[in-house]
Design an enzyme around this catalytic site. Structure first.
Site, mmCIF file in Angstrom:
data_model
loop_
_atom_site.group_PDB
_atom_site.id
_atom_site.type_symbol
_atom_site.label_atom_id
_atom_site.label_comp_id
_atom_site.label_asym_id
_atom_site.label_seq_id
_atom_site.Cartn_x
_atom_site.Cartn_y
_atom_site.Cartn_z
ATOM 1 N N ASP A 7 0.881 -1.163 0.000
ATOM 2 C CA ASP A 7 0.000 0.000 0.000
ATOM 3 C C ASP A 7 0.920 1.216 0.000
ATOM 4 O OD1 ASP A 7 -2.224 1.673 0.194
ATOM 5 O OD2 ASP A 7 -2.187 1.620 2.392
ATOM 6 N N GLU A 68 -1.100 -1.168 -4.852
ATOM 7 C CA GLU A 68 -2.335 -0.426 -5.081
ATOM 8 C C GLU A 68 -2.130 0.560 -6.214
ATOM 9 O OE1 GLU A 68 -5.235 0.941 -1.931
ATOM 10 O OE2 GLU A 68 -4.329 2.861 -2.511
ATOM 11 N N ASP A 141 -2.853 1.054 6.936
ATOM 12 C CA ASP A 141 -1.939 0.779 5.815
ATOM 13 C C ASP A 141 -1.441 -0.667 5.848
ATOM 14 O OD1 ASP A 141 -1.466 3.803 4.946
ATOM 15 O OD2 ASP A 141 -1.323 3.651 7.127
#
Length: 192
Positions: A7, A68, A141
């Protein structure tokens, strides 16, 4: 398959490694968050992220990275920082010839919760259940990095089938084009 989920972010960059088993079985191997102070120069922050990712790649030797995908955000600075961090991470994987796949937040949420608009609490709850963790991963996260890795493990077979189908279709197009060219040559050579 060993998947490293990332992430990306400049302030907090979530890192995770999971391993897929049979079917939808996944096992968490490691998770952490790399933090960089906002007051540090951008280049130093990216270097800190790069160093951490390099260490993780060397330590865990993942087969693939799931990152991501940056999407349009109301805050352009946040989107830019996320994209820069993601680029540094993808570069580190490319240096090792590790495949990189990007997944949108809605793809990840849909894979993990069944709802592409799930909130962070729902994602964290489902990640905790899916991986049978003793406690919820924090901060968000870390949970997002795990969710990315889970998403990729569960989507990888479909992605592989789609790639194979696309390759087969491309091969069929090449054969068809070759046949058309051959027939065109035969027509142009035949006496009138």
């Amino acid at each position: 398959m060993r998947v490293m989920g990332v992430d990306p972010g400049l302030t907090r960059c979530g890192l995770s490694v999971i391993e897929s088993g049979r079917g939808r079985q996944v096992i968490a191997l490691d998770v952490d968050v790399v933090r960089t102070p906002a007051e540090h120069p951008l280049a130093h922050r990216l270097l800190a992220i790069s160093d951490a990712v390099e260490h993780w790649l060397d330590t865990h030797a993942p087969d693939v990275l799931a990152i991501e995908r940056v999407f349009s955000n109301q805050n352009a600075n946040t989107a830019m920082g996320t994209a820069q961090a993601g680029g540094v991470i993808a570069l580190a994987a490319a240096r090792r010839d590790i495949d990189v796949h990007f997944h949108t937040p809605s793809e990840v949420k849909a894979a993990v919760t069944g709802n592409g608009r799930a909130d962070k609490a729902q994602v964290t709850e489902m990640v905790t259940r899916i991986l049978a963790l003793q406690q919820k991963p924090t901060p968000a996260d870390a949970a997002d990095a795990l969710a990315l890795a889970i998403c990729h493990c569960w989507r990888a077979p479909m992605l592989a089938r789609m790639a194979a189908a696309e390759e087969m279709a491309a091969e069929q197009r090449r054969k068809y084009q070759a046949t058309l060219k051959q027939k065109a040559r035969q027509v142009s050579r035949s006496p009138r």
